[in-house]
Design an enzyme around this catalytic site. Structure first.
Site, PDB file in Angstrom:
ATOM      1  N   TYR A  17       0.860  -1.180   0.000  1.00  0.00           N
ATOM      2  CA  TYR A  17       0.000   0.000   0.000  1.00  0.00           C
ATOM      3  C   TYR A  17       0.895   1.229   0.000  1.00  0.00           C
ATOM      4  CZ  TYR A  17      -4.234   2.693   0.849  1.00  0.00           C
ATOM      5  OH  TYR A  17      -5.274   3.578   0.737  1.00  0.00           O
ATOM      6  N   LYS A  52     -21.767 -18.970 -11.123  1.00  0.00           N
ATOM      7  CA  LYS A  52     -20.947 -18.806 -12.316  1.00  0.00           C
ATOM      8  C   LYS A  52     -19.504 -18.463 -11.922  1.00  0.00           C
ATOM      9  CE  LYS A  52     -21.986 -18.717 -16.789  1.00  0.00           C
ATOM     10  NZ  LYS A  52     -23.001 -19.541 -17.444  1.00  0.00           N
TER      11      LYS A  52
END
Length: 463
Positions: free
Chosen positions: A115, A170
């Site tokens: 980060y 899915k």
């Protein structure tokens, strides 16, 4: 209509307290059998001198049938039902997917690289070299599964929230079979312009888009516009996934009956997304005699109610589905339950091929035409020859992302179908084995390889 077969979609888990006496389990299983249930696994949880606790898994054919089975078990004397669990609902609790970190942060140095401030260097790299986003972020391995909930399975317009379980499923399949990270995007609008705009605005995160459960004819326009306006592959599984797997199965079925796709008469019932896409891919594969039908019968040039997609397949002849099937070599159904009769099948050419793919109830139950057809296929997992899109879409998107395809072309669909068909060798093909298992680990890799090759030939691969 034939009685529906019990299946895992309506699977119960029964936790029972049973007297520790000889024959008690037999009495319970007999009650289940007499109620038409299909007993699966059972497990002994605990035992004492006086009683024991068992968990039984039982498949039913519907919610009403499940209630009948429970009622039958309750009639067995001296047993106590401790818990009844709907196993399908149980596995959906809390959702079926999650997002996990690939990195472990152990100290301040790790945080500074993952980060701020270190991540700023990576941001600048992507700003200066945009293609690096595929290497330095999740984009290169991530698919957006986009729906508006307007055509969920065969259930209709249920809306975006009710479509979410399908999209989660899915995503699970993309991960399981192709190693792709996919995320459900269920849009709270059914306006075509708004959907196109939303997907374009989301596109920077994703390497590809899988459109799902969007009603026809809007799905055609949405797909076409996104293909034109995005530089990442857009795949509408309800159209092209169905078409790919249908063609793959048909290639092998025709080998069994020694017929050529260029010479047979094909009748397709259902002129929505799947039916039109199947017809187009069969044409590309060499089919010349295709009769497409909808709920009003043959798509005839004499009709004035055809949209542009249907009009493309209109022919001079007119009549009902029954009229169309006379003398047909192949019937492909992507329509509605029970619309085909035994008499209609009997009117077909010798050695007929019937793919009744409506789910969960096919156009005609296989039991009704046993021995009357050369090859039978459905969309269900409890019959042989399941036409299941999972054979196609994971590998198609895997291949497209691997070569950074700008789009997915008809040649890529065609090569995917050939690759799937080729996984069943000539000596393995029989009337109950024309398509690989969805759990065949070779499938996604074979499809991806075929798609990459076709993408390079078509000039749409960037890698």
């Amino acid at each position: 209509m034939a009685t529906l077969t019990p299946n895992p979609s309506y699977s119960l888990s029964l936790r029972l307290k049973i007297p520790n006496k000889t024959g008690m389990l037999a009495r319970i299983t007999q009650a289940i059998a007499e109620a038409g249930g299909n007993l699966g696994d059972f497990e002994l949880i605990s035992r004492s001198r006086h009683d024991l606790v068992r968990v039984l898994h039982v498949d039913a054919s519907s919610e009403a049938h499940a209630e009948d089975i429970i009622a039958a078990v309750k009639t067995v004397e001296d047993i106590e039902i401790l818990e009844i669990c709907d196993r399908t609902f149980k596995i959906h609790e809390g959702g079926k997917i999650s997002v996990e970190s690939k990195l472990e942060l152990h100290n301040q140095d790790d945080l500074a690289m993952a980060y701020t401030p270190g991540v700023g260097r990576v941001c600048v790299e992507i700003a200066e070299h945009p293609d690096r986003v595929f290497d330095l972020t999740i984009k290169g391995n991530t698919v957006a599964i986009v729906t508006d909930g307007s055509a969920v399975l065969g259930l209709g317009n249920l809306g975006p929230a009710a479509a979410l379980p399908v999209m989660e499923g899915k995503a699970l399949l993309f991960k399981k079979f192709a190693g792709l990270d996919a995320f459900p995007i269920c849009l709270d609008t059914q306006d075509t312009d708004a959907i196109v705009t939303a997907v374009k605005q989301l596109a920077p995160v994703f390497g590809g888009v899988n459109l799902e459960d969007i009603s026809a004819p809007r799905c055609f326009e949405i797909e076409a516009r996104l293909r034109q306006e995005l530089d990442i592959p857009v795949f509408h599984d309800d159209q092209h996934g169905t078409a790919i797997v249908t063609l793959a199965a048909l290639i092998n079925a025709l080998k069994l009956v020694n017929k050529s796709l260029t010479q047979v008469k094909v009748v397709i019932n259902g002129a929505g997304a799947a039916g039109v896409a199947i017809a187009k891919l069969l044409q590309k594969a060499g089919a010349t005699a295709i009769v497409l039908c909808d709920s009003k019968g043959i798509l005839s040039t004499s009709r004035d109610d055809l949209n542009p997609q249907k009009l493309e397949f209109a022919i001079a002849a007119s009549g009902t589905l029954a009229d169309a099937m006379v003398g047909a070599d192949i019937f492909l159904g992507v329509s509605a339950p029970g619309v085909v009769s035994v008499e209609m099948v009997a009117s077909m050419a010798p050695d007929p091929i019937v793919f009744a793919m409506a789910n969960p109830i096919p156009e005609i139950q296989p039991e009704l035409v046993a021995g009357k057809v050369a090859v039978m296929a459905t969309g269900r997992s409890d019959y042989p020859n399941q036409i299941n899109n999972v054979l196609a879409f994971p590998g198609v998107l895997r291949g497209a992302l691997d070569c950074r395809a700008q789009e997915i072309t008809p040649s890529m669909y065609l090569e995917a179908a050939y690759a799937i068909a080729a996984l069943v060798s000539p000596h393995q093909i029989d009337r109950e084995h024309i398509i690989p298992s969805v759990f065949d680990e070779r499938v996604a890799a074979a499809v991806a390889s075929a798609v990459k090759h076709a993408a390079r030939v078509d000039g749409v691969a960037r890698k």
